[in-house]
Every structure is written in structure tokens, then in C-alpha cells.
Design an enzyme around this catalytic site. Sequence first.
Site, PDB file in Angstrom:
ATOM      1  N   GLU A  88       0.873  -1.254   0.166  1.00 39.51           N
ATOM      2  CA  GLU A  88      -0.004   0.007   0.329  1.00 39.51           C
ATOM      3  C   GLU A  88       0.810   1.071   0.100  1.00 39.51           C
ATOM      4  O   GLU A  88       1.881   1.215   0.669  1.00 39.51           O
ATOM      5  CB  GLU A  88      -1.070   0.022   1.033  1.00 39.51           C
ATOM      6  CG  GLU A  88      -1.786   1.139   1.590  1.00 39.51           C
ATOM      7  CD  GLU A  88      -2.707   1.601   0.201  1.00 39.51           C
ATOM      8  OE1 GLU A  88      -3.287   0.650  -0.405  1.00 39.51           O
ATOM      9  OE2 GLU A  88      -2.364   2.674  -0.199  1.00 39.51           O
ATOM     10  N   ASP A 137      -7.197   1.343  -9.130  1.00 43.36           N
ATOM     11  CA  ASP A 137      -7.868   2.348  -9.972  1.00 43.36           C
ATOM     12  C   ASP A 137      -7.994   2.052 -11.547  1.00 43.36           C
ATOM     13  O   ASP A 137      -7.009   1.527 -12.005  1.00 43.36           O
ATOM     14  CB  ASP A 137      -6.680   3.573  -9.810  1.00 43.36           C
ATOM     15  CG  ASP A 137      -7.065   4.922 -10.205  1.00 43.36           C
ATOM     16  OD1 ASP A 137      -7.871   4.902 -11.224  1.00 43.36           O
ATOM     17  OD2 ASP A 137      -6.830   6.000  -9.703  1.00 43.36           O
ATOM     18  N   ASP A 171     -15.044  -3.230  -9.556  1.00 40.54           N
ATOM     19  CA  ASP A 171     -16.533  -2.745  -9.607  1.00 40.54           C
ATOM     20  C   ASP A 171     -16.745  -2.003 -11.328  1.00 40.54           C
ATOM     21  O   ASP A 171     -17.697  -1.688 -11.626  1.00 40.54           O
ATOM     22  CB  ASP A 171     -16.957  -1.623  -8.721  1.00 40.54           C
ATOM     23  CG  ASP A 171     -15.918  -0.342  -9.006  1.00 40.54           C
ATOM     24  OD1 ASP A 171     -14.952  -0.670  -8.773  1.00 40.54           O
ATOM     25  OD2 ASP A 171     -16.424   0.956  -9.212  1.00 40.54           O
ATOM     26  N   THR A 210     -13.542  -6.216   0.811  1.00 35.64           N
ATOM     27  CA  THR A 210     -12.731  -5.180   1.088  1.00 35.64           C
ATOM     28  C   THR A 210     -13.536  -3.807   1.556  1.00 35.64           C
ATOM     29  O   THR A 210     -14.760  -4.048   1.682  1.00 35.64           O
ATOM     30  CB  THR A 210     -12.059  -4.773  -0.069  1.00 35.64           C
ATOM     31  OG1 THR A 210     -12.633  -4.146  -1.057  1.00 35.64           O
ATOM     32  CG2 THR A 210     -11.532  -6.044  -1.142  1.00 35.64           C
ATOM     33  N   GLU A 211     -12.834  -2.996   1.861  1.00 35.49           N
ATOM     34  CA  GLU A 211     -13.486  -1.676   2.406  1.00 35.49           C
ATOM     35  C   GLU A 211     -14.410  -1.207   0.862  1.00 35.49           C
ATOM     36  O   GLU A 211     -15.355  -0.834   1.063  1.00 35.49           O
ATOM     37  CB  GLU A 211     -12.668  -0.302   2.792  1.00 35.49           C
ATOM     38  CG  GLU A 211     -11.656  -0.799   4.050  1.00 35.49           C
ATOM     39  CD  GLU A 211     -10.297  -1.423   3.498  1.00 35.49           C
ATOM     40  OE1 GLU A 211     -10.067  -2.532   3.915  1.00 35.49           O
ATOM     41  OE2 GLU A 211      -9.694  -0.730   2.678  1.00 35.49           O
ATOM     42  N   PHE A 212     -13.643  -1.113   0.006  1.00 33.26           N
ATOM     43  CA  PHE A 212     -14.386  -0.590  -1.345  1.00 33.26           C
ATOM     44  C   PHE A 212     -15.573  -1.368  -1.545  1.00 33.26           C
ATOM     45  O   PHE A 212     -16.488  -0.937  -1.962  1.00 33.26           O
ATOM     46  CB  PHE A 212     -13.306  -0.281  -2.423  1.00 33.26           C
ATOM     47  CG  PHE A 212     -12.943   0.893  -2.582  1.00 33.26           C
ATOM     48  CD1 PHE A 212     -11.940   1.177  -1.697  1.00 33.26           C
ATOM     49  CD2 PHE A 212     -13.067   1.716  -3.574  1.00 33.26           C
ATOM     50  CE1 PHE A 212     -11.203   2.653  -1.745  1.00 33.26           C
ATOM     51  CE2 PHE A 212     -12.223   2.902  -3.674  1.00 33.26           C
ATOM     52  CZ  PHE A 212     -11.576   3.239  -2.624  1.00 33.26           C
ATOM     53  N   GLU A 213     -15.580  -2.618  -1.524  1.00 35.77           N
ATOM     54  CA  GLU A 213     -16.500  -3.651  -2.021  1.00 35.77           C
ATOM     55  C   GLU A 213     -17.620  -3.295  -0.920  1.00 35.77           C
ATOM     56  O   GLU A 213     -18.851  -3.459  -1.223  1.00 35.77           O
ATOM     57  CB  GLU A 213     -15.855  -5.111  -1.741  1.00 35.77           C
ATOM     58  CG  GLU A 213     -16.628  -6.128  -2.217  1.00 35.77           C
ATOM     59  CD  GLU A 213     -15.891  -7.472  -1.902  1.00 35.77           C
ATOM     60  OE1 GLU A 213     -14.879  -7.509  -1.748  1.00 35.77           O
ATOM     61  OE2 GLU A 213     -16.575  -8.491  -2.747  1.00 35.77           O
TER      62      GLU A 213
END
Length: 233
Positions: A88, A137, A171, A210-213
Site C-alpha cells: 500500500e 484504480d 466494480d 474489502t472496504e471498497f467492496e
Amino acid sequence: MIKLDENDDFWKHFFKNPKKAYNPYMYRLKEFPEYIMYDNEIMDSYKGRWNEYFKNDNPIYVEIGSGSGNFALGMCEKYRDRNHIALELRFKRLHSSARKSKKLNLSNVLFIRRFGEELTEFLGECEISGLYINFPDPWEGNEKNRIIQENLFSSLDKVLKIGGKLFFKTDHDKYYEDVLQLSGNLENYKLVYHTSDLHNSEKAEDNVLTEFEQLFLNKFQKNINYIEIEKIK
Ligand SMILES: C[S@@+](CC[C@H](N)C(=O)[O-])C[C@H]1O[C@@H](n2cnc3c(N)ncnc32)[C@H](O)[C@@H]1O
């Protein structure tokens, strides 16, 4: 922001030139030496011998762009017999990942501040069993900057074991389609699984969020695309 201390050259780990002020989380990476590595020389010294770092012979999995670490921690709790190296770039996200790892007392995870494009610099030949890339990204309009492109597979030619896999969640429907297309042109790899609706697929039960998911699910009810590509030779 913390002001620059002229005697402190900690910034050199991260930047070519000094800045007037630094994100305080940059310094706070030092709080978790057992969970965060930021010195490239030390990382590179473990090339080909990460099992010595983890003090076991368990398989090593790598994740690029681990965010605040929920996926890494979920995987490490679920698969205690695997080691997980998570890359990260953002200081606060690394700090938060390490703080949560310590709370869970995990011993099979390490967060490193490193670019995903540099895998061959710190990983040895056929050293890893899998690579996870979750919600990278999509670089709309600048697709040449994407992490998943032919160059990544050139790196995986070196560092991934035969039979090892790339696991990709997104996504972004176009990124998904582009990776599907790319997989058809790769001599050493085979597309072994894909779905444009992970959460309504047979893989849903095993899926670690995941957080985004989590955000996409809660807020936007967006379908999640998922791909597995295996190295066959
Ligand atoms: C969209 S976020 C997704 C975070 C997490 N994977 C998730 O699904 O919640 C992408 C993450 O990748 C990191 N990142 C972007 N480019 C990277 C690179 N070249 N190498 C390593 N990490 C990168 C960013 O700092 C960011 O935290």
C-alpha cells in the site's frame, strides 16, 4: 502536518526531495515495526527468503493496493497457514492496517510501503502462490497506467509459482472486460474463472470483503466483477 526537522531524514524512504511538511502518519509508521516495513533495502534483502521473515514454510500471497487492510486481515484470520504481504502507498491506510493487525495479534501479515510495479525487486523466483488485486484504480482515459497490464504478467512470469493465480475484483465493468480480453493473449496463463456478479456466484460464500467492496454493496448495490487467472507454464 508535522514540520520538517532538518536532522530527520526519515522522509528519504518515501520521497526524492524533502518537503516543507509531512503527513503525520508517515512518521507514525514507526509505531508498528512488526507489521509495517518501509525500507526498500530491507525488503529487497528478503528477496527469495520471505519464509525466513515469517519463520515458517507456509505459502506466501501478495496483495497490491491493500487500502486499510480489511481484506488482508480477513484472509489472514481465515487462512492461518498462509503468509500475506500487502502493498500500500498511503501512510494513513498502512497505519490503520497495522493497528488492526496488532489488535488481532496476527503473525502472518506484513504491510509494506511499496509500488505494485516493483514486485520483481523484492520477490524471488516462483516465491509467491497468489496475487490479489482488489478494486485498483481504473485510470479512465489513462489506461496505460493500470496495474493489470502485460507488464504485470512479465513480473508474474518470474515471481509466481506455476499453478499460482492472480485474483482480481473490480466494480469497473470496462476494466473487467479489458482484463478478460488480455487474458486470452497470454501464453503462460489461463483464465480459470470469471463472473460479473461475484456476490451471486458460487464464490460468494468464500469471498472476503474489502472496504471498497463493502461500500459498493451498502451504498450503490453495484455488481462486483471477479476474475481468476492461473499460471500454467
Ligand atoms: C481504490 S483503492 C482499493 C483499496 C482496497 N483494495 C479495497 O478494495 O478497499 C486502491 C488502493 O491502491 C493503492 N495503490 C494505488 N496504486 C498503487 C500501486 N501502484 N502500488 C500499490 N498500491 C497502490 C491506493 O493507495 C489505494 O489505497
